[in-house]
Design a protein around this motif. Sequence first.
Motif, short mmCIF file in Angstrom:
data_model
loop_
_atom_site.label_atom_id
_atom_site.label_comp_id
_atom_site.label_asym_id
_atom_site.label_seq_id
_atom_site.Cartn_x
_atom_site.Cartn_y
_atom_site.Cartn_z
N LYS A 97 -5.42 -2.53 -6.58
CA LYS A 97 -6.66 -2.09 -5.94
C LYS A 97 -6.96 -2.91 -4.68
CE LYS A 97 -8.67 -0.14 -10.13
NZ LYS A 97 -9.57 -0.36 -11.29
N LYS A 101 -4.86 -3.91 -2.63
CA LYS A 101 -4.01 -3.38 -1.58
C LYS A 101 -4.39 -1.94 -1.21
CE LYS A 101 -1.24 -6.98 -1.23
NZ LYS A 101 -1.09 -7.76 0.02
N GLY A 102 -5.46 -1.44 -1.82
CA GLY A 102 -5.91 -0.09 -1.51
C GLY A 102 -5.22 1.00 -2.28
N ASN A 103 -4.51 0.64 -3.33
CA ASN A 103 -3.78 1.63 -4.13
C ASN A 103 -4.62 2.20 -5.25
OD1 ASN A 103 -1.50 1.16 -2.58
ND2 ASN A 103 -0.63 -0.32 -4.01
N SER A 159 0.83 -1.20 0.00
CA SER A 159 0.00 0.00 0.00
C SER A 159 0.87 1.25 0.00
CB SER A 159 -0.90 0.01 1.23
OG SER A 159 -1.76 -1.10 1.23
N ASN A 160 0.47 2.24 -0.79
CA ASN A 160 1.16 3.53 -0.83
C ASN A 160 0.26 4.57 -1.49
OD1 ASN A 160 1.57 3.39 -3.76
ND2 ASN A 160 3.07 1.80 -3.28
N SER A 161 0.78 5.78 -1.61
CA SER A 161 -0.02 6.88 -2.17
C SER A 161 0.28 7.15 -3.64
CB SER A 161 0.23 8.16 -1.35
OG SER A 161 1.61 8.52 -1.42
#
Length: 294
Positions: free
Chosen positions: A247, A249-251, A218-220
């Motif tokens: 996605k 992993k929330g990216n 996960s990162n920005s």
Amino acid sequence: MFNKSEYWIKQLNDTMGNAKDFIRDFRIYDVGSYALNQLTPREGYTLHENIAYGLKARHRLDLFKTHKPQLNQPLIIFVHGGAWTHGDKSSYRFVGEAFAREGYDVAVINYHLAPQYIFPSYVDDLTLALNFLSLHQQKLAIRTDDVVLMGHSAGAFNVMSAVYHPQQYELQCRAQIRAIIGVAGPYHFDYKGDPLCAEAFDQSVPFQQVMPYYFVASNSIKHYLLMAENDQIVGHNNTEDFDRVLKEKGNHSKMIVIPRTGHITVMGSVSSLFSRYFETKEQILISIEEALKP
């Protein structure tokens, strides 16, 4: 007795063998890149060639300095493709020009090639170049506060692997990477026995221990995954799989299909000579502008 039929069959076989060797060593995109570079405009930017970012022969980059600098000048780092066995930064002047004329500084890097150098050496080279650019930004009159990594084909694998790798690299600009743009990238495939790129990887190491797909964290960073509509070399499943795991992993991840392009032409279409006829350059510019918004 002399047999004309056998003679001509032998001649044909010899010719076919030579042709295969020629095709292997002289890729069609060499012709296209050479033509594009010969016709690429020379105004609107300053080119600093063959800047050494390390000690080895191919530790070199070309830096395109825009004549239309922005207030907080972003830096694009472009990595060429070629199945990790082929290619040179000198073939991609058209890429540097295409984005320098839009107000970006662009670094186009070389890296060491297979079979002499195999994974992860070419990713090591990229990270060395990134750290060099960060350390010497004042001397080079660039900024690495806003970095965009962009790669085509094998180069797309390299830029993703610099961030998603079995052992995390020490990247001085890691927190400043705003976007990664992968163009027709192979991110999730089994290279064992692959006719194009097997020699770029240790065949005894399973691909699950190499592919960036398996090391996403996960990162920005904003990810833009461009696919050529008619790609016959890298399957769309590479991009689709990678988009899905990013996605999960929330990216941020966005897939973009570029119509009327193939694996090679999708990169060539960013050239100022042809960009008006294709969506590639426009989509990349939109992606960068989106990624750089506060």
